[in-house]
Structure formats: C-alpha cells, structure tokens
Scaffold this active site. Sequence first.
Site, PDB file in Angstrom:
ATOM      1  CG  ASP A 144      -1.771  -1.218   1.363  1.00 14.70           C
ATOM      2  OD1 ASP A 144      -2.032  -1.847   0.318  1.00 14.70           O
ATOM      3  OD2 ASP A 144      -2.162  -1.567   2.493  1.00 14.70           O
ATOM      4  NE  ARG A 283     -18.247  -7.904 -19.756  1.00 13.92           N
ATOM      5  CZ  ARG A 283     -19.356  -7.500 -20.371  1.00 13.92           C
ATOM      6  NH1 ARG A 283     -19.950  -6.385 -19.991  1.00 13.92           N
ATOM      7  NH2 ARG A 283     -19.868  -8.195 -21.366  1.00 13.92           N
ATOM      8  CG  HIS A 289      -5.379 -11.498  -1.818  1.00 16.09           C
ATOM      9  ND1 HIS A 289      -6.734 -11.298  -1.840  1.00 16.09           N
ATOM     10  CD2 HIS A 289      -4.961 -11.184  -0.564  1.00 16.09           C
ATOM     11  CE1 HIS A 289      -7.131 -10.905  -0.643  1.00 16.09           C
ATOM     12  NE2 HIS A 289      -6.080 -10.823   0.146  1.00 16.09           N
TER      13      HIS A 289
END
Length: 366
Positions: A144, A283, A289
């Site tokens: 992050d 879409r 992950h």
Amino acid sequence: MGAEHSIRRIGVLTGGGDCPGLNAVIRAVVKTGILQHGAEAYGILDGYYGLIRNRMRRLNYEDVSGILTLGGTILGTSNRANPFAYVEPDSGDEPRDVSDRCVENFREAGLDVLFCIGGDGTLSIGHGLALKGIPVVGVPKTIDNDICGTDVTFGFDSAVQIVAEAVDRLHTTAMSHQRAMVIEAMGRYAGWLALVGGMAGGGDIILIPEIPYTIENVCRAIEERRDQGKRFHIVVVAEGVRQPDGEYVVRQRVEDSHDKIRLGGVGVWLAARLEEMTDVESRAVVLGHVQRGGSPTAFDRVLATRLGHEAFMQAAGGNFDIMVGVQGPDIVPVPLETVADEQRLVPPDGDLVRAARAVGTSFGDA
Ligand code: F6P
C-alpha cells in the site's frame, strides 16, 4: 544511536499481509548476522502467534539461501495475533493482554533483538513490546506504500508492476470491444497503488481516496473521450474510494484484526453505475491478492536487502524501538512511536497527480 550492543542471537518475524520482498529482508537480516557478526538466527513462526505460543525455528545460512526471489514469507504470517489484545482462534474469548508471555518467550529463547517485518499493525505492536523491554527493530512492508517515516515500502514496486501489466492487457480487450474497463487496485485507504499503477498503464480515469470525485464527472470524462472518437476507456479505482453516500465498499469485517475492515468491490459497483449512466458497456476487474503474490521486482529485491542489512546494523549499534525507513537516498532509523497507526496518503496536489493531470488523466473531480 545507542551503545554498542552485542548481538549473538536474533529473532525475526513477519506480520500482517504478505508482500513480495519479505523473504529478501529475512535473508538480508540473517545473512548479515551470520556472515558479518557470527550471530545465530531464529525465525518466529506465523507472526506474533509464534511469539505468543513459543514457536520458533533455527535459521541457518542454508535456510535463507535461494529465497531472494521467492514471494510470500518462509516464516508464515498472521494479521490477527495481537499480544496486547489476543483472542485464541475459535475460542470466542474476550481479548486478553498476553504480552508478558511474549517477553518471557523472547528471554527464554536467549534472543538479543527482535526484527519485526510488517505494516502499521505489526510495527505498532513492535513498539508496545519495545516499551516492555524487548529490543525491537522494525522493517516497514506493504504494497500500500502508506507507512509514515519512509518514502517508499518494499513490495509496492512489485504490486505496481502487476497493476500496470493488468492495465496493459485490459487495454487491448477494451479496445476490441469498445468497452469501459474498471480495474480495482488494493491499497486500503491510500491511493498510491491505483495512482502509480494506473499512470504506468496509461489509465484514462484514476479514482483515489485522497481526491473527492463525483460519478457525474467520471461519466463526463467518458463522454468527452467518446466525442473525441475514443472507443475504449480505462478506469483505475482504488479499493478505498467511497461511494457517493460516503460509505466504503466492504468485502469483510474482521473484528479481532488490527485492520477491522477488508475493503473490496467498489470496482464492480462503479462499472455497473457507468454502464447505466453512459450506455458504454463496462466490465470490472478486481485485481485482489494477485497484487501481493509472486516474485519481487529487481527494485524491491535490492530495497529489501538494504533495509534488512541496515536493520541489523541499527541493532548492532544498540538502536531499538525504531524502524528503518527510506528518506531520499538514505536508509535511516525512525522512532516507532512516530510511525505506528498513522498513514501516509497521496498528496492531492503533489507532482504525481499534477503530471497525471497534465497528460489528460481525469480524477473525476472536475
Ligand atoms: O495492506 C495490504 C493489503 O493487501 C491491502 O491493500 C488490502 O486492503 C488488504 O491487505 C487485504 O487484506 P487481506 O489479505 O486480509 O484480505
């Protein structure tokens, strides 16, 4: 820097979500210890669980050989084992403070230092243990990139690479079908991964938590592109972007974790809204992950090695209750109390955002 500290036996653990480069840090800490200081190393298994339950294993040179490029963590990890609010899994018990048990296990194992490799949760627990007398050195990790006191965290570059590659691949299918592709990136409450990955892949619209957007502006950006003859639209959205009512899209709630909310799903919601409001077939692709798995990039391998080495050197210099952080060209000690539980967010007027805007990227804010 504290007084010289004799480091004969080290303990190392990895906590929180895994990310590429953890093994490279373990390797660097352990090899520096063994090769340069004749130390013995112990790996503490499954994050703080291992310290609570006294589960450790000896790490010899051979154990950390050949793991530089390996994803995940050879020690295992956990994001629910907090020694200060511990709940035995599946017990239904109230959280208990078992940190004294950790101190005892650390002392009984004869360890001289505990290296805690992890994100804000792991580092803040490390700080708590340091206050109880365990000599702790932290190494910040997260895809992050949101830890204070360091310009960058290892794992981020590897995750950016995956987001960028996904955006590249989705470009060609979006073009062929004249669709809007909404790609959801991880990153918790920070937009670094969506922003940098989106920029690297040439995303047309990037939504991050730090920049308020409206759905109408996002639709307008798509319509403007359509008016310019563009037949496809790439939207990269950070999982921490809120819906117009201010609510996060939550995948799961985990009460006994440091991170009580698992975000996920805003991309699916956004794609549906865009299709409804613009008539452009849309879409959603939730990268999930995949962004955390696999081998670290060359950049992360080197960064992890530098951090692991410097972590050991800080311990040898007697400098504890710190983490090692990247500041400019240097790796420096940063007091743990100043980093724990704070987040480093994308500056909305910083050069990254300005550069993206300059090449026509919309942030849905105008
Ligand atoms: O902090 C790393 C991270 O991958 C976040 O980007 C994401 O929100 C979270 O962990 C996912 O957690 P979990 O692996 O528990 O689903």
